[in-house]
Design a protein around this motif. Structure first.
Motif, PDB file in Angstrom:
ATOM      1  N   UNK A  60       3.352   4.517  14.394  1.00  0.00           N
ATOM      2  CA  UNK A  60       2.425   3.616  13.720  1.00  0.00           C
ATOM      3  C   UNK A  60       2.259   4.083  12.283  1.00  0.00           C
ATOM      4  N   UNK A  61       2.651   3.277  11.291  1.00  0.00           N
ATOM      5  CA  UNK A  61       2.488   3.686   9.893  1.00  0.00           C
ATOM      6  C   UNK A  61       1.067   4.100   9.546  1.00  0.00           C
ATOM      7  N   UNK A  62       0.083   3.426  10.145  1.00  0.00           N
ATOM      8  CA  UNK A  62      -1.325   3.764   9.871  1.00  0.00           C
ATOM      9  C   UNK A  62      -1.650   5.179  10.319  1.00  0.00           C
ATOM     10  N   UNK A  63      -1.138   5.580  11.476  1.00  0.00           N
ATOM     11  CA  UNK A  63      -1.371   6.930  11.977  1.00  0.00           C
ATOM     12  C   UNK A  63      -0.478   7.940  11.261  1.00  0.00           C
ATOM     13  N   UNK A  64       0.730   7.532  10.969  1.00  0.00           N
ATOM     14  CA  UNK A  64       1.696   8.417  10.343  1.00  0.00           C
ATOM     15  C   UNK A  64       1.205   8.948   8.999  1.00  0.00           C
ATOM     16  N   UNK A  65       0.632   8.082   8.179  1.00  0.00           N
ATOM     17  CA  UNK A  65       0.214   8.487   6.832  1.00  0.00           C
ATOM     18  C   UNK A  65      -0.924   9.499   6.845  1.00  0.00           C
ATOM     19  N   UNK A  66      -1.611   9.628   7.969  1.00  0.00           N
ATOM     20  CA  UNK A  66      -2.720  10.579   8.051  1.00  0.00           C
ATOM     21  C   UNK A  66      -2.230  12.025   8.088  1.00  0.00           C
ATOM     22  N   UNK A  67      -0.945  12.210   8.172  1.00  0.00           N
ATOM     23  CA  UNK A  67      -0.366  13.558   8.214  1.00  0.00           C
ATOM     24  C   UNK A  67       0.162  14.021   6.860  1.00  0.00           C
TER      25      UNK A  67
END
Length: 420
Positions: A60-67
């Motif tokens: 999920x791009x939304x979750x991915x960017x949180x890293x």
């Protein structure tokens, strides 16, 4: 009509991936990859303990960017165009299957980083790339609507000889190399000061260091620096011969990379060794031990789930000896012990290294780059990929993923209309 001349500077993960993507999408173009060292993909080879943590199973791009402590917002759109699912599919299409481990990290099923290196080199060969290895670039100059790439071509009897290559389009994928920053700056880009990210913490406490090899999972860490808002991370911690390491420390170092650098890696670290227990519950458990085992030595009866040697270290920090009995300690001492377990204070005295990663915070200002194409907003025909950008992720395959994504988008976009 002459074929489009495309030059990629940098023979790491991003450089190879971008060059391959460009050549596969545009077979008529002449793609040349230039690498300064004689060992391309060296960082890929040693990454992940020699296994190469290719990406992370976060789709999920939304979750991915949180890293990503830096660059996440810019990557949000980029990840809708090329994300870990696409990385998995790309490598599968090129003969390499990946596996997912319990923590989400993805590796080649061979558990050998050589598999990834061999895959990229084979794909480069099949795509018709021209590889120029052991060729340090000296500078790049804007020439009409293209570029003039000046590089060392070898040694003559008396001096190094120089040569140049004309390029219609150019990808800078030089990682944290100083020459990459120099070239970008000379072409008009701003460089955010590079500082280390993903490192361990040195703690000058011989008694703590004597516990090297002990791990606790999870712990909660809090970094306190002057009047700044505390930074926090939770996860596994490993005590080492120089201080502390482990995923929680590495993540904290990534999010705190700039502020730690500004404070010369000297600040207070607070450790909660039992983050799943509220402080009051820790107190009640210790009180229960005191009441039931009053005549027993505190050093031998801990009442909480911590490694025995770590427990002995923690009680020694508040001057409880190995002979002291539970019945002998005051409520004040008990409260100090609760505090030591739940919010122990440690002084970070410097940074160590994380040998499997060499990640830099800083690089080309991402506001100056079009993340749909990875083309410079300032210099038409100039593209960026990988760590040269002011983007960095936490450990777990996220830095490779940003390299694959930015490189793929750059490679795919290179023969399109400039600044599209």
């Amino acid at each position: 009509m002459l074929p489009l001349q495309i030059v990629v500077i940098g023979g790491g993960a991003a450089g190879f991936f971008g060059a391959i993507a460009c050549a596969e999408a545009n077979p008529q173009a002449q793609v040349t990859l230039i690498e300064a060292s004689r060992k391309p993909l060296a960082k890929v080879l040693i990454s992940g303990g020699g296994r190469c943590n290719v990406t992370h199973a976060c789709f999920s791009p939304e979750e991915l960017v949180q890293n990503y402590p830096r660059g996440g917002k810019a990557l949000r759109g980029a990840f809708t165009r090329f994300q870990p699912l696409d990385t998995v599919a790309w490598f599968a299409a090129h003969g390499v299957n990946l596996k997912t481990e319990a923590d989400g990290r993805m590796f080649p099923i061979t558990d050998r980083s050589e598999t990834i290196v061999e895959c990229l080199i084979k794909a480069a060969f099949n795509a018709g790339l021209k590889l120029s290895i052991g060729t340090p670039v000296i500078s790049v100059k804007r020439q009409n609507e293209g570029f003039e790439v000046i590089f060392k071509s070898g040694e003559t009897k008396y001096c190094d000889s120089e040569a140049l290559l004309q390029a219609d389009r150019l990808i800078l994928a030089t990682g944290s190399s100083l020459i990459g920053y120099k070239i970008a700056r000379e072409l008009g880009h701003h460089i955010e000061t590079p500082v280390p990210s993903l490192f361990t913490f040195n703690i000058a406490d011989p008694k703590l260091r004597a516990l090297a090899g002990i791990g606790v999972n999870p712990v909660s860490l809090s970094l306190s620096i002057a009047d700044k808002k505390p930074l926090q991370q939770t996860g596994p911690l490993l005590i080492t011969h120089w201080g502390v390491s482990g995923p929680a420390v590495l993540k904290l170092s990534a999010w705190g990379a700039r502020i730690l650098h500004e404070n010369r890696y000297q600040c207070k670290l607070y450790i909660n060794w039992l983050p799943n227990l509220p402080q009051e519950e820790v107190r009640q458990r210790l009180l229960a031990v005191k009441q039931e085992w009053g005549k027993k030595a505190i050093a031998l009866h801990r009442g909480v789930d911590l490694p025995h040697r770590l427990w002995q270290y923690l009680i020694s920090r508040i001057s409880i000896t190995t002979e002291d009995r539970w019945a002998e300690i005051s409520n004040k001492t008990l409260n100090q012990l609760v505090q030591e377990i739940s919010q122990g204070e440690y002084l970070i005295s410097g940074k160590g290294v994380f040998k499997e990663e060499f990640v830099t915070c800083g690089g080309v200002n991402i506001k100056e780059v079009n993340f749909k194409t990875m083309e410079s907003k300032l210099v038409p025909g100039l593209y960026f990929a990988g760590e040269i950008l002011d983007i960095d992720g936490i450990t777990g395959g996220f830095n490779f993923q940003s390299a694959w994504t930015t490189a793929y988008l750059a490679g795919q976009s290179m023969t399109q209309t400039s600044n599209s």
